[in-house]
Design a protein around this motif. Structure first.
Motif, short mmCIF file in Angstrom:
data_model
loop_
_atom_site.label_atom_id
_atom_site.label_comp_id
_atom_site.label_asym_id
_atom_site.label_seq_id
_atom_site.Cartn_x
_atom_site.Cartn_y
_atom_site.Cartn_z
N GLU A 151 -3.54 10.24 -1.52
CA GLU A 151 -2.32 9.47 -1.26
C GLU A 151 -2.72 8.08 -0.76
O GLU A 151 -3.79 7.90 -0.17
N LEU A 152 -1.84 7.12 -0.96
CA LEU A 152 -2.01 5.78 -0.39
C LEU A 152 -0.79 5.47 0.46
O LEU A 152 0.34 5.53 -0.03
N TRP A 153 -1.03 5.18 1.73
CA TRP A 153 0.06 4.79 2.63
C TRP A 153 -0.02 3.29 2.88
O TRP A 153 -1.08 2.77 3.24
N VAL A 154 1.09 2.62 2.72
CA VAL A 154 1.20 1.20 3.06
C VAL A 154 2.02 1.11 4.34
O VAL A 154 3.19 1.49 4.35
N ILE A 155 1.41 0.63 5.39
CA ILE A 155 2.05 0.65 6.71
C ILE A 155 2.33 -0.77 7.21
O ILE A 155 1.41 -1.55 7.47
N GLY A 156 3.60 -1.10 7.32
CA GLY A 156 3.99 -2.36 7.95
C GLY A 156 3.55 -3.61 7.21
O GLY A 156 3.22 -4.61 7.84
N SER A 157 3.55 -3.57 5.90
CA SER A 157 3.16 -4.75 5.12
C SER A 157 4.31 -5.19 4.22
O SER A 157 4.98 -4.35 3.60
N THR A 158 4.51 -6.49 4.12
CA THR A 158 5.51 -7.02 3.20
C THR A 158 5.00 -7.02 1.77
O THR A 158 5.76 -7.24 0.83
N LEU A 159 3.70 -6.80 1.61
CA LEU A 159 3.04 -6.80 0.30
C LEU A 159 3.27 -8.11 -0.45
O LEU A 159 3.48 -8.14 -1.66
N GLU A 160 3.18 -9.19 0.29
CA GLU A 160 3.33 -10.52 -0.31
C GLU A 160 2.03 -11.32 -0.29
O GLU A 160 1.94 -12.37 -0.93
N VAL A 161 1.04 -10.84 0.45
CA VAL A 161 -0.22 -11.57 0.58
C VAL A 161 -1.27 -10.96 -0.34
O VAL A 161 -1.55 -9.76 -0.26
N TYR A 162 -1.84 -11.79 -1.19
CA TYR A 162 -2.87 -11.34 -2.12
C TYR A 162 -4.24 -11.86 -1.68
O TYR A 162 -4.31 -12.87 -0.98
N PRO A 163 -5.30 -11.13 -2.05
CA PRO A 163 -5.34 -10.02 -2.99
C PRO A 163 -5.02 -8.65 -2.40
O PRO A 163 -4.98 -7.66 -3.12
N ALA A 164 -4.78 -8.55 -1.09
CA ALA A 164 -4.55 -7.25 -0.47
C ALA A 164 -3.41 -6.48 -1.12
O ALA A 164 -3.51 -5.27 -1.36
#
Length: 216
Positions: A151-164
């Motif tokens: 599984e992949l958990w994304v915790i507390g990120s807006t997912l707007e910053v790349y490349p992350a």
């Protein structure tokens, strides 16, 4: 004046002194781990955490007790520093402790090939400053482990910053189930099999406990 601009930092003594002083007095340096950080330590201790890729450079995962084996500091860390000339490593806490005596820290390592003369190179924290590249291998390791995860958990990120942010679609393409835990919506919500719009300080410890219980 920008604190995390590598060109300004290297340009002159005044900019470096300002950067160091600001970092020492900032909430980032004085922050302590919260319940969410401690929950991830519990997950690792249960043998269920293989990658903790973080954009935060506050070193709170290290302070909480997660190991270097799982942590990937994508944007570096304030916890350690290094000489930009000879690459000698320093604990940032040691640098901060003597900042009043040496507001523009330089390397005192004695170089054998220079007759034990001090290196005198500029010391900076291991935070990735604007104008610097991400740490070598950080994204490659993150992609590799994320695509092999259960599984992949994304915790507390807006997912707007790349490349992350690109870790999410890469993992999704590999068929990895994705959980996104964030108070707001993200551009990759449609890739998630589970969305949690709750306070991370409460929701993450709960999710960790449930996951550990389900896998006993």
């Amino acid at each position: 004046m920008s604190v995390y601009d590598i060109d300004l930092f290297l340009r002159n003594k005044e900019d470096r002194e300002y950067s160091w002083r600001w970092q020492k007095e900032s909430p980032v340096w004085n922050a302590q781990p919260g319940t969410a950080h401690k929950a991830l330590v519990k997950l690792e201790q249960a043998g269920m955490l293989t990658l903790l890729a973080t954009q935060n450079f506050d070193a709170l995962h290290e302070k909480a007790g997660n190991s270097d084996n799982v942590i990937v500091n994508l944007h570096g860390t304030i916890g350690t520093s290094h000489c930009m000339k000879c690459h000698q490593e320093y604990a940032t806490a040691d640098i901060m402790a003597r900042l009043d005596e040496e507001p523009d820290p330089h390397c005192h390592r004695k170089l054998k090939y220079r007759g034990d003369m001090p290196c005198n190179g500029i010391i900076k924290t291991d935070v990735v400053y604007f104008g610097e590249a991400l740490p070598d291998g950080a994204m490659e390791k993150s992609y590799s482990l994320a695509t092999k995860a259960d599984e992949l958990w994304v915790i507390g990120s807006t997912l707007e910053v790349y490349p992350a942010a690109s870790i999410v679609p890469v993992a999704a393409q590999a068929g990895v189930p994705i959980t996104i835990m964030n108070m707001g919506h993200t551009q990759y919500d449609h890739l998630a099999s589970r969305l949690i719009h709750e306070d991370i300080a409460v929701a993450l410890p709960k999710l960790v406990d449930e996951t550990i219980a389900e896998n006993k």
